[in-house]
Motif scaffolding. Structure first.
Motif, PDB file in Angstrom:
ATOM      1  N   HIS A 162       4.517   7.484  10.120  1.00  0.00           N
ATOM      2  CA  HIS A 162       3.702   7.331   8.906  1.00  0.00           C
ATOM      3  C   HIS A 162       2.826   6.089   8.980  1.00  0.00           C
ATOM      4  O   HIS A 162       3.145   5.132   9.685  1.00  0.00           O
ATOM      5  CB  HIS A 162       4.617   7.231   7.686  1.00  0.00           C
ATOM      6  CG  HIS A 162       5.292   8.528   7.365  1.00  0.00           C
ATOM      7  ND1 HIS A 162       4.646   9.550   6.715  1.00  0.00           N
ATOM      8  CD2 HIS A 162       6.533   8.976   7.656  1.00  0.00           C
ATOM      9  CE1 HIS A 162       5.462  10.570   6.590  1.00  0.00           C
ATOM     10  NE2 HIS A 162       6.624  10.255   7.154  1.00  0.00           N
ATOM     11  N   ASP A 163       1.755   6.141   8.215  1.00  0.00           N
ATOM     12  CA  ASP A 163       0.878   4.980   8.141  1.00  0.00           C
ATOM     13  C   ASP A 163       1.479   3.989   7.130  1.00  0.00           C
ATOM     14  O   ASP A 163       1.515   4.261   5.922  1.00  0.00           O
ATOM     15  CB  ASP A 163      -0.529   5.430   7.705  1.00  0.00           C
ATOM     16  CG  ASP A 163      -1.442   4.232   7.553  1.00  0.00           C
ATOM     17  OD1 ASP A 163      -1.377   3.327   8.404  1.00  0.00           O
ATOM     18  OD2 ASP A 163      -2.188   4.170   6.557  1.00  0.00           O
ATOM     19  N   LYS A 165       0.512   1.174   5.940  1.00  0.00           N
ATOM     20  CA  LYS A 165      -0.366   0.610   4.899  1.00  0.00           C
ATOM     21  C   LYS A 165      -0.466   1.561   3.707  1.00  0.00           C
ATOM     22  O   LYS A 165      -0.454   1.131   2.556  1.00  0.00           O
ATOM     23  CB  LYS A 165      -1.760   0.351   5.472  1.00  0.00           C
ATOM     24  CG  LYS A 165      -1.802  -0.922   6.289  1.00  0.00           C
ATOM     25  CD  LYS A 165      -3.223  -1.385   6.495  1.00  0.00           C
ATOM     26  CE  LYS A 165      -3.212  -2.555   7.467  1.00  0.00           C
ATOM     27  NZ  LYS A 165      -4.157  -2.429   8.534  1.00  0.00           N
ATOM     28  N   THR A 166      -0.560   2.863   4.001  1.00  0.00           N
ATOM     29  CA  THR A 166      -0.645   3.851   2.911  1.00  0.00           C
ATOM     30  C   THR A 166       0.652   3.835   2.100  1.00  0.00           C
ATOM     31  O   THR A 166       0.625   3.797   0.868  1.00  0.00           O
ATOM     32  CB  THR A 166      -0.854   5.271   3.506  1.00  0.00           C
ATOM     33  OG1 THR A 166      -1.980   5.212   4.366  1.00  0.00           O
ATOM     34  CG2 THR A 166      -1.064   6.313   2.450  1.00  0.00           C
ATOM     35  N   SER A 169       0.945   0.764  -0.015  1.00  0.00           N
ATOM     36  CA  SER A 169       0.086   0.775  -1.197  1.00  0.00           C
ATOM     37  C   SER A 169       0.604   1.767  -2.259  1.00  0.00           C
ATOM     38  O   SER A 169       0.459   1.523  -3.457  1.00  0.00           O
ATOM     39  CB  SER A 169      -1.356   1.020  -0.746  1.00  0.00           C
ATOM     40  OG  SER A 169      -1.949   2.039  -1.428  1.00  0.00           O
TER      41      SER A 169
END
Ligand code: F1P
Length: 326
Positions: A162-163, A165-166, A169
């Protein structure tokens, strides 16, 4: 500001740290998680072992979890099988049972911890996620540990990670409900609380129950969502808050909400859509395996504000210590 609140609010930062720890680990070690993994821990760390075992199974492996003391003294009662790895989880890395349990099965041992510690040194592998906490209760380290290990599971099983940063956030968005959670607690002086969750959200309900007890010294229970109808629901009345943790609700969740409301209880739904509840907190869409990361900050804040409302200091829970040793 209480350390507990500060640490809950560090959840987004914890996810970034977790990603860094995961990346460092895979750079240093040529390591893939095996298919059969046993997870263990104590208290919150046990409630973290549970969703990791579930995620392992969901991703095509076979995960099993048990508290450290059960692995040490009662393992013949459980279907442990022949795992390829034992993962011992401990924020401090110093909990006596966790350190002992690492060798309980005579298989390679893996430590998931916040510190270079007795546990990390004893283990064959260690994923150290440095989310240090002043508070006795485990908050943002739970979500960070979970995220880093899910990344390791995904990469080990040849899936896309998974990203961070996403995800980080999205946790920030969820923490935006802080004021609303405080209002719920101020506006309804509930006498008991029931947390409900299914599948990967059941361990979140268990952890929520523990947070209420630790921070707010408050009576709380947790059930697999629809199991609560079979007898347990009798205790829910106009002094009860029912917290329904759900990803995508369907008609049964709406019926359950109605049923509790007809008993006089108030329902807080935490999920993608409202179920006709008295209170609703929207959780953004994300891979279901990661949903604990979005639901947990909500229930941690709920326990925190209940403690404040009861005039307690959540940083100093009665009778508890940060590390449990014998
Ligand atoms: C485990 C634990 C905590 C709990 C309490 C006592 O600690 O049970 O989950 O909040 O403070 O210790 P650890 O093994 O994860 O350090």
């Amino acid at each position: 500001m209480h350390a507990t609140l500060r640490e809950i609010l560090k959840t987004p930062e914890g996810i970034i740290r977790a990603q860094k720890a995961f990346e460092e680990f895979v750079t240093v070690h040529d390591f893939r998680l095996p298919r059969e993994v046993v997870y263990t821990g104590c208290g919150s760390s046990h409630f973290l072992a549970k969703p990791l075992a579930m995620a392992t199974t969901r991703l095509g492996g076979r995960g099993f979890s048990a508290p450290c003391s059960e692995l040490l003294y009662s393992r013949e009662w459980y279907p442990i099988g022949k795992p390829g790895l034992l993962v011992a989880i401990s924020r401090s890395g110093e909990t006596t049972e966790a350190v002992k349990a690492l060798n309980a099965l005579n298989v390679p041992g893996f430590a998931l911890t916040a510190y270079e510690s007795t546990l990390s040194k004893k283990a064959d592998y260690a994923l150290v996620v440095p989310t240090h906490e002043e508070s006795v209760v485990m908050t943002h380290s739970f979500t960070a540990f979970y995220f880093s290990f899910i990344q390791l599971l995904l990469s080990s099983y040849g899936r896309e990670t998974h990203d961070a940063k996403t995800v980080s956030s999205l946790t920030k968005d969820v923490l935006g409900s802080k004021g609303y959670i405080r209002e719920i607690v101020k506006g309804f002086d509930f006498r008991n609380v029931i947390f409900l969750g299914s599948g990967i959200l059941y361990p979140v309900a268990l952890e929520a129950m523990l947070k209420m007890k630790e921070m707010a010294l408050f009576w709380s229970e947790a059930y697999q969502t629809f199991e609560v109808r079979h007898g347990f629901k009798s205790i829910a009345d106009n002094g009860t808050l029912v917290v329904l943790l759900v990803n995508e609700p369907f008609d049964w969740h709406e019926k359950l909400t109605k049923e509790f409301k007809s008993q006089g209880a108030r329902v807080l739904t935490v999920g993608r859509r409202d179920t006709g509840a008295d209170y609703f907190i929207e959780v953004p869409a994300l891979d279901e395996i990661l949903s604990p990361v979005l639901h947990l900050p909500v229930i941690q804040l709920l326990a925190y504000y209940k403690a404040i409302e009861r005039g307690l200091d959540p940083d100093r829970p009665r009778f508890l210590s940060k590390v449990v040793k014998w």
